[in-house]
Design a protein around this motif. Structure first.
Motif, PDB file in Angstrom:
ATOM      1  N   ASP A  37      64.974  95.286  19.969  1.00  0.00           N
ATOM      2  CA  ASP A  37      64.739  94.149  20.829  1.00  0.00           C
ATOM      3  C   ASP A  37      65.597  94.281  22.062  1.00  0.00           C
ATOM      4  OD1 ASP A  37      64.857  90.528  20.370  1.00  0.00           O
ATOM      5  OD2 ASP A  37      64.247  91.809  22.032  1.00  0.00           O
ATOM      6  N   ASN A  39      66.895  92.395  24.482  1.00  0.00           N
ATOM      7  CA  ASN A  39      67.977  91.609  25.070  1.00  0.00           C
ATOM      8  C   ASN A  39      69.106  91.271  24.130  1.00  0.00           C
ATOM      9  OD1 ASN A  39      66.602  91.454  27.497  1.00  0.00           O
ATOM     10  ND2 ASN A  39      65.255  89.910  26.639  1.00  0.00           N
ATOM     11  N   LEU A  40      69.267  92.057  23.063  1.00  0.00           N
ATOM     12  CA  LEU A  40      70.217  91.618  22.062  1.00  0.00           C
ATOM     13  C   LEU A  40      71.674  91.743  22.463  1.00  0.00           C
ATOM     14  CD1 LEU A  40      68.676  92.450  18.633  1.00  0.00           C
ATOM     15  CD2 LEU A  40      69.212  90.278  19.651  1.00  0.00           C
ATOM     16  N   GLU A  41      71.987  92.707  23.288  1.00  0.00           N
ATOM     17  CA  GLU A  41      73.385  92.823  23.705  1.00  0.00           C
ATOM     18  C   GLU A  41      73.458  93.065  25.184  1.00  0.00           C
ATOM     19  OE1 GLU A  41      75.236  94.847  19.709  1.00  0.00           O
ATOM     20  OE2 GLU A  41      75.835  95.575  21.665  1.00  0.00           O
ATOM     21  N   GLU A  45      71.650  95.946  27.307  1.00  0.00           N
ATOM     22  CA  GLU A  45      70.632  95.492  28.230  1.00  0.00           C
ATOM     23  C   GLU A  45      70.804  96.149  29.589  1.00  0.00           C
ATOM     24  OE1 GLU A  45      70.332  91.299  28.293  1.00  0.00           O
ATOM     25  OE2 GLU A  45      68.998  91.305  30.022  1.00  0.00           O
TER      26      GLU A  45
ATOM     27  N   ARG B  63      66.445  86.013  16.906  1.00  0.00           N
ATOM     28  CA  ARG B  63      67.004  86.760  18.022  1.00  0.00           C
ATOM     29  C   ARG B  63      68.241  86.074  18.567  1.00  0.00           C
ATOM     30  NH1 ARG B  63      61.842  88.321  21.182  1.00  0.00           N
ATOM     31  NH2 ARG B  63      61.592  86.152  20.739  1.00  0.00           N
ATOM     32  N   ALA B  66      71.055  86.598  16.195  1.00  0.00           N
ATOM     33  CA  ALA B  66      71.543  87.973  16.240  1.00  0.00           C
ATOM     34  C   ALA B  66      72.353  88.215  17.496  1.00  0.00           C
ATOM     35  CB  ALA B  66      70.375  88.945  16.166  1.00  0.00           C
ATOM     36  N   ARG B  67      71.917  87.614  18.573  1.00  0.00           N
ATOM     37  CA  ARG B  67      72.640  87.782  19.821  1.00  0.00           C
ATOM     38  C   ARG B  67      74.024  87.161  19.728  1.00  0.00           C
ATOM     39  NH1 ARG B  67      70.247  87.153  25.792  1.00  0.00           N
ATOM     40  NH2 ARG B  67      71.705  88.665  26.655  1.00  0.00           N
ATOM     41  N   ARG B  71      74.509  92.122  17.028  1.00  0.00           N
ATOM     42  CA  ARG B  71      73.325  92.751  16.449  1.00  0.00           C
ATOM     43  C   ARG B  71      73.611  93.402  15.115  1.00  0.00           C
ATOM     44  NH1 ARG B  71      70.987  97.893  17.283  1.00  0.00           N
ATOM     45  NH2 ARG B  71      72.719  98.583  18.558  1.00  0.00           N
TER      46      ARG B  71
END
Lengths: 169, 112
Positions: A37, A39-41, A45, B63, B66-67, B71
């Motif tokens: 995914d 935009n998770l970090e 990103e 999400r 997780a953010r 993660r």
């Protein structure tokens, strides 16, 4: 409607829903852990933005850039292909990036090349003269003659081939 | 009378009613699975929940979690706990009604 049955139905529904919740959780867990995914970090990103910027450049006008673009596997290619292989016409080792100009000379668009080529291909053509079209040539791109040498030609005609349109009897 | 002739009373007399409820539930589950109806119901529910956006909402919750948590620190159990309350509450009434209707008719037709 009997109450126990409604209760049973409701229990069944909750059971189904729990399964689906577990599926969604499992999938999201996988996406999170594998980094699928975007935009998770924050750091990731930014990294992805820079890679994407390059990819976007490539897709919109990358042919013009040629260098420093990244393909879908993350590999970069040099602007001029550097692999060396053997020309199937003359047998010489050619750099792939220079193959097109070589082929022009080798298969003949100019007079010199054509004179040289007709000599060798005339011999080949004589062998095939009785029935089959010549397979050695690619069609010329010059204005005067754009068709293959037709069946039944005899050697020697080819030498004049270059200069005027060929007429069939 | 000799002591060995008398059989001692079965010890779990008090546990019977709870066991009966459990086993009825299990019987229903077995019938659902064997007839293939459970799978159909699951597919139907999945489809409806995707159509109405419920699944996307749950994924968004995951999400966000997780953010926030990082993660790599997320576990499946975490996510299940995150989604379950909201998930159960946000199923559209029409979807729930449709599924309940189908389950009920299954129960009726299987004479359960």
């Amino acid at each position: 409607m009997s109450s126990p049955r409604s209760q049973q139905a409701s229990d069944c529904f909750d059971d189904l829903l729990d399964c689906i919740i577990a599926d969604v959780a499992s999938e999201c867990h996988r996406i999170a852990r594998l980094g699928l995914d975007r935009n998770l970090e924050e750091e990731e990103e930014e990294l992805r933005r820079s890679v994407q910027a390059r990819v976007a450049d490539q897709s919109s006008g990358g042919e013009a850039n040629g260098k420093n673009v990244v393909d879908i596997f993350g590999q970069t290619h040099p602007a001029i292909a550097s692999e060396i292989f053997e020309c199937m016409n003359c047998g010489r080792p050619i750099v792939a990036g220079r193959f097109a100009p070589h082929l022009e000379k080798c298969m003949g668009k100019g007079r010199k090349a054509r004179a040289k080529a007709t000599r060798s291909s005339t011999i080949a053509r004589n062998r095939h003269s009785r029935g089959s079209p010549v397979s050695v040539y690619a069609p010329y791109s010059s204005a005067t003659s754009t068709h293959r040498v037709p069946n039944g030609t005899v050697g020697g005609v080819g030498e004049e081939y270059a200069d005027h349109a060929f007429e069939e009897p | 009378m000799r002591a060995s002739i008398n059989r001692p009373p079965t010890p779990d007399a008090e546990e019977d009613p709870p066991q009966k409820e459990l086993s009825l539930r299990e019987i229903i589950n077995i019938k659902l699975i064997e007839s293939g109806e459970k799978e159909k119901l699951m597919e139907l529910l999945r489809e409806r929940l995707i159509e109405c956006g419920w699944r996307d909402e749950m994924k968004a919750l995951c999400r966000a979690y997780a953010r926030k948590k990082g993660r790599k620190n997320v576990t499946v159990d975490d996510l299940v706990q995150v989604i379950t309350p909201e998930g159960r509450a946000s199923v559209p009434d029409s979807v729930k009604a449709e599924l309940l209707q189908r389950i009920r008719s299954f129960l009726v037709s299987s004479s359960l």
